[in-house]
Every structure is written in C-alpha cells, then in structure tokens.
Design an enzyme around this catalytic site. Structure first.
Site, mmCIF file in Angstrom:
data_model
loop_
_atom_site.group_PDB
_atom_site.id
_atom_site.type_symbol
_atom_site.label_atom_id
_atom_site.label_comp_id
_atom_site.label_asym_id
_atom_site.label_seq_id
_atom_site.Cartn_x
_atom_site.Cartn_y
_atom_site.Cartn_z
ATOM 1 N N GLU A 27 10.301 13.616 -7.067
ATOM 2 C CA GLU A 27 10.270 12.346 -6.124
ATOM 3 C C GLU A 27 12.077 11.856 -5.884
ATOM 4 O O GLU A 27 12.886 12.488 -6.279
ATOM 5 C CB GLU A 27 9.535 10.836 -6.902
ATOM 6 C CG GLU A 27 9.706 9.673 -6.071
ATOM 7 C CD GLU A 27 8.985 8.816 -7.026
ATOM 8 O OE1 GLU A 27 8.362 8.884 -8.155
ATOM 9 O OE2 GLU A 27 7.947 8.219 -5.980
ATOM 10 N N ASN A 174 -0.894 8.304 -3.188
ATOM 11 C CA ASN A 174 -0.508 8.001 -5.118
ATOM 12 C C ASN A 174 -0.703 6.758 -5.361
ATOM 13 O O ASN A 174 0.292 5.732 -3.996
ATOM 14 C CB ASN A 174 0.565 8.376 -4.767
ATOM 15 C CG ASN A 174 1.899 8.005 -5.681
ATOM 16 O OD1 ASN A 174 1.569 9.293 -6.707
ATOM 17 N ND2 ASN A 174 2.580 7.225 -5.890
ATOM 18 N N GLU A 175 -0.922 7.000 -5.971
ATOM 19 C CA GLU A 175 -1.617 5.116 -6.612
ATOM 20 C C GLU A 175 -1.895 3.921 -5.854
ATOM 21 O O GLU A 175 -1.402 3.289 -5.683
ATOM 22 C CB GLU A 175 0.013 4.841 -7.737
ATOM 23 C CG GLU A 175 0.457 5.743 -8.696
ATOM 24 C CD GLU A 175 0.490 5.182 -9.645
ATOM 25 O OE1 GLU A 175 1.538 4.435 -9.322
ATOM 26 O OE2 GLU A 175 1.245 6.089 -10.743
ATOM 27 N N TYR A 245 1.043 8.275 -18.425
ATOM 28 C CA TYR A 245 2.734 8.593 -19.501
ATOM 29 C C TYR A 245 2.603 7.561 -20.685
ATOM 30 O O TYR A 245 1.515 6.716 -20.671
ATOM 31 C CB TYR A 245 3.617 7.041 -18.328
ATOM 32 C CG TYR A 245 3.789 7.441 -17.080
ATOM 33 C CD1 TYR A 245 4.616 8.835 -16.939
ATOM 34 C CD2 TYR A 245 2.927 7.394 -16.409
ATOM 35 C CE1 TYR A 245 5.018 9.025 -15.955
ATOM 36 C CE2 TYR A 245 3.747 7.989 -14.883
ATOM 37 C CZ TYR A 245 4.469 8.550 -14.719
ATOM 38 O OH TYR A 245 5.421 8.843 -13.767
ATOM 39 N N GLU A 300 0.849 12.818 -12.825
ATOM 40 C CA GLU A 300 1.635 12.361 -13.387
ATOM 41 C C GLU A 300 1.430 12.537 -14.710
ATOM 42 O O GLU A 300 1.022 11.667 -15.288
ATOM 43 C CB GLU A 300 2.580 10.634 -12.839
ATOM 44 C CG GLU A 300 2.888 11.347 -11.266
ATOM 45 C CD GLU A 300 3.185 9.646 -10.812
ATOM 46 O OE1 GLU A 300 3.640 9.140 -11.703
ATOM 47 O OE2 GLU A 300 3.424 10.518 -9.518
ATOM 48 N N GLN A 349 9.313 13.778 -14.463
ATOM 49 C CA GLN A 349 9.582 14.256 -13.601
ATOM 50 C C GLN A 349 10.363 15.680 -13.348
ATOM 51 O O GLN A 349 11.268 15.913 -14.937
ATOM 52 C CB GLN A 349 10.166 13.874 -12.021
ATOM 53 C CG GLN A 349 9.341 12.548 -11.637
ATOM 54 C CD GLN A 349 9.888 11.937 -10.642
ATOM 55 O OE1 GLN A 349 10.773 12.163 -9.600
ATOM 56 N NE2 GLN A 349 9.003 10.295 -10.150
HETATM 57 O O1 AHR Z 1 6.999 8.556 -12.270
HETATM 58 C C1 AHR Z 1 7.849 7.568 -11.625
HETATM 59 C C2 AHR Z 1 6.852 6.493 -11.312
HETATM 60 O O2 AHR Z 1 5.689 6.855 -11.839
HETATM 61 C C3 AHR Z 1 5.779 6.892 -9.492
HETATM 62 O O3 AHR Z 1 6.943 7.114 -8.775
HETATM 63 C C4 AHR Z 1 4.731 6.410 -9.439
HETATM 64 O O4 AHR Z 1 3.979 7.042 -8.717
HETATM 65 C C5 AHR Z 1 3.989 5.718 -11.760
HETATM 66 O O5 AHR Z 1 3.753 5.062 -11.233
#
Ligand code: AHR
Length: 493
Positions: A27, A174-175, A245, A300, A349
């Site tokens: 990103e 995205n999201e 995450y 992600e 990432q």
């Molecule tokens: O990876 C960091 C961020 O986490 C990304 O930009 C977003 O899609 C997610 O919330």
C-alpha cells in the site's frame, strides 16, 4: 521430549492449494512503496527503473505469486490518472489515511506493473469505489487491458506502453464497510453491482472480480453479499474478500518486540481463530454457492503492533520476531486447510509495514522471520493438499494446538510437509506414518529461535533457515520439533 503421532494419507486428496495463498499486499503507506519497493531511477541504491533490485530478488526467491496494490484504505482515495505521465507534472495528493503526508504519485500504474513483471507475479489492483466513479474505474481497465484504438489506449501509448498488460485480479473497493465509504452491506452490494458492470473483459484479458467482504467475523456482511451479488445471469463476482488482523485491542496493541509468554500465546490463539471465522464464512457461502464457484480471499492478514519507537505513528512500521513467524506458520496452514474455498491470501504488508516480510533502511535490507516462513512454505504452492493428522496437543490453559501442519503433493510426486511447534517449552518428536509410500529420499530445513529473536540491520541473519536432519523409519519419518520452530520436509518416493 514428548512424542506425537502423525498420519499422512496420500490417497486422500483434498483440494488444490492456489499459489496465490502465498501473496503479499503493498500500500501507499509509510515506507512500503517509497523506500521499500521504489527508490527512483536516480537513486544510488541499485535499481531497475527505480525499483530496488535487492527487494525484487528477495521476492523472487520466495516465488511471490501475487501482489495487491495500491491499498488498503489508500485505494479508495487513489485516482489513477494522477499517477501516469511525466513524473514532474504528476498531480500531488494528501495521503489522509497514513500520516497526512504528500503523495507525489511518482509510483503509479506503469511502475506497479513493471514491479510485478520484475518479480514475476500477478498484479492485483484494488479500484476506487469510495471516492471514485464508475467511469474512472472503467477507464482504468481500458487503459491497462485494451489493445485497440480508444482514448485510453492512446493515452497509454503516449505514456510509453504500446501493448496492454494482463490484469486478472481486480478488487472493487476496499473495506467499504469502513474507510472505503462507511457503507451498509446492502448499499455496497448495489454499488458493487453497478461498478463491476463497467469493468469489461477486453479481448485476451479476463478479469477475476473481487467484492469487498467481511471484517473478521462479520457474518452479516457475508450473508448480505451472498444474497445480493447474484445477478440476472449468475454471479456478478468471482470472489469476496475478508480481512483479519491478529489484534485483540485497537487501543492497546502492545510491542512487537517486548512481550511475556502470556502475550505470546494470546497472539497465537488470536491467529488460530481465523480457522473458526473462515469456517463460519464458508458455511454461509456454501448455502448460496454449493458448487464453490466463488472464492474467499483473505487479502489482508497479519499482526498489528505499536509502531517502533521514534517512527511516524501513521507509518505502521514494526519489527518482526519469531512470534510473528509462528503467526505466519499457523495462518498459512489454516489457509491451506481451507483451500477448497480460500483461493488467495495477502499478508499485510510486503515491506516496512505491519507484519512485513522485508524491512529496509536506506540501502540496507533484511528479511524477517516471517519471510523465512514463506520460504519454508513456498513448496505448497500449486500442490494438492492431502489428508494429514497430528495428535492434538494443546498449550496448557489455552485453546491453541502446539503443533500445526500442512501436507501437499506436487504433480511430479514430491511430497511437502510443513510442521510448526509454537510451544515455548516443549520439544516434540513427530512420529509420522505415511500410508502406501516407500520413502526414498528426505531433505528438510528448519527455522527456529527464541520467541523474541529477530533480524535487524546489524544482524540480518540472526534468524534464518538452516538444513535439518530428519530420520527415515519403516513406513515414514521421525521429525524433532524444538520449541518455537517450523520445519519443512521434502519427501520423494
Ligand atoms: O493494512 C493497513 C490497513 O488496514 C489497510 O489500509 C486497511 O484496508 C486495513 O484497515
């Protein structure tokens, strides 16, 4: 040392492990693109067209199959036309999500496609739904993939690229439940259907469309996508995405380097929980799509800690230890296990951000313990997952298995076994019986270290993969797994 039984049945073939499960995400965030992948043609750091040679070589070594770009949250404020043409006249913008820094757009479509060409990976582009227009996305596809005469192809040629690129993976937003527009699921589903209608398959290029899926365990979002994304003539998408995450408390993320045993196990328990979440989303998808036409893409995933001291809080730069390596091992095993539905995954990432596989500082580069897990596991790419089972030994007082594993076979018959032991204290001996197989040759590699062990710019090879001895016994093999370790075994019958 405890002994655990393992059984492998090569006759019980499960699913194809798409190589894209071993993907990465990049990103415009902190030093992922600038300084990480891209230093510009005039840099003293060895580069090809401005792209770092050392980073490209490192990704080639782990056979990176796919790279997602330009975000993340950044994707929904990115306007692709600002990132093409003469660099000096490219429009600047504010990166509002990540530190409020000025983005000069010197890395855009041409540079990203060149990066993918150099690595030899598929590009995965996330288009702007949140603040973009249908026309903007439609023209981007035309610019990248059309070979005929059109305003967009003229523009591309004027910018030095005669032939179109191949683009398969296209994310439509995205999201969009969060930074990508704060949309409600039914609303997004409608917007998605409209946007995707104008993302055309030009001759010789077929898009694989990816709709924004759930955050973690948000089953309501998944249910709504599955209910609303089937159109008059069938599915309007090829896959839905999911973000997960390993993070318990957004207000108290904790340190990447300093942690207690308890925090170590807590994190691995969180990582292992993606198994339950994927299972739930799969159950919903199976109800609407029993033929498994749609994929689930975990585009992600990874750890998220406090940033390193003295670094910009908006840049999400964190160190990476053997604890992260164990998170990666457990996660990749889970994605392999669900490869009947999980067709791609992208760690967050690639460079210098969150659970990075590579860190850079000026001309220096190090590969992290997480990188070495990708190195150990790369042999599963495009293999066939086969049945395996290890006695389930739990970490005391935790809902966490000590040992995690994947077994796959390649077309040439080579069998690849990855085993990890996340216990901090126990060594295990895995007594592995391989049905109907006469083991001819065995080779193995190991990654192990104290849980806090890491690589830094002064000690780049502190944690690294080493050759390892595995015992061949009648009907199988015996593998010793030290605490906090991962082992990859290759067997040829
Ligand atoms: O990876 C960091 C961020 O986490 C990304 O930009 C977003 O899609 C997610 O919330």
């Amino acid at each position: 040392m405890k002994s655990l039984r393992m059984v492998i049945n090569p006759n019980d073939k499960r699913s194809h492990i798409n190589r894209e499960i071993y993907g990465n995400f990049s990103e415009h965030l902190g030093r992922c693109i600038y300084g990480g992948f891209y230093v510009g043609e005039d840099s003293d750091i060895p580069n090809t067209d401005g792209i770092r040679n050392d980073v490209v070589e490192a990704f080639k070594k782990i056979k990176l199959p796919v790279l997602r770009w330009p975000g993340g949250c950044f994707a929904d404020e990115y306007h692709w036309k600002d990132g093409i043409g003469e660099k000096s006249s490219r429009k600047k913008m504010v990166n509002t999500n990540w530190g409020g820094v000025t983005e000069d757009n010197s890395f855009g479509t041409h540079e990203f496609m060149r990066l993918c060409e150099l690595i030899g990976c598929e590009p995965y582009i996330a288009g702007n739904v949140g603040s973009g227009t249908v026309r903007e996305m439609s023209e981007w596809i035309e610019y990248m993939t059309f070979d005929g005469v059109s305003p967009m192809t003229e523009l591309r040629r004027k910018n030095g690229r005669e032939k179109p690129w191949k683009l398969k993976y296209l994310g439509i937003g995205n999201e969009n439940w969060g930074c990508g527009g704060n949309m409600q699921p039914e609303y997004y589903a409608g917007v998605y259907r409209q946007f995707q209608s104008f993302c055309k398959n030009y001759p010789g290029n077929e898009l694989y469309k990816i709709a924004c899926g759930p955050s973690g365990g948000d089953c309501n979002w998944t249910e709504s996508m599955m209910k609303n994304l089937k159109g008059e003539y069938g599915w309007t998408t090829n896959a839905i995405s999911m973000h997960y995450y390993s993070l318990k408390d957004w207000n108290n993320k904790g340190s990447a380097r300093e942690f207690t045993d308890d925090k170590y196990y807590e994190l691995l328990e969180l990582a292992a929980n993606v198994d339950t979440l994927i299972t739930r989303h799969k159950e919903i998808m199976n109800r609407y799509d029993p033929e498994k036409k749609l994929g689930l893409i975990v585009d992600e995933w990874g750890t998220w800690f406090d940033v390193e001291e003295g670094t910009n809080p908006g840049f999400l730069y964190q160190q990476n230890t053997m604890r992260d390596a164990m998170v990666a091992a457990i996660s990749l095993d889970i994605f392999n296990k669900h490869s009947d539905r999980v067709v791609m995954a992208n760690i967050a990432q690639a460079v210098n951000v969150l659970q990075a596989v590579i860190l850079t500082e000026g001309e220096k580069m190090v590969t992290t313990p997480t990188y070495h897990i990708f190195d150990l596991y790369k042999e599963h790419q495009d293999g066939t997952l086969i049945y395996s089972h290890v006695t389930d030994e739990k970490i005391p007082d935790r809902n966490l298995s000590a040992v995690s594993q994947s077994v796959s076979v390649q077309e040439n018959g080579a069998m690849h076994i990855t085993l990890s032991n996340c216990s901090l204290t126990e060594e295990y001996e895995i007594d592995c019986c391989i049905l109907d197989t006469a083991v001819n040759s065995v080779s193995a590699r190991i990654l192990t270290g104290e849980a806090h062990a890491l690589n830094d710019f002064d000690h780049p090879d502190n944690v690294t993969v080493k050759p390892y001895d595995v015992e061949t016994v009648h009907g199988g093999i015996k593998v010793k797994l030290p605490p906090c370790s991962a082992v990859a075994v290759e067997i040829n019958a």
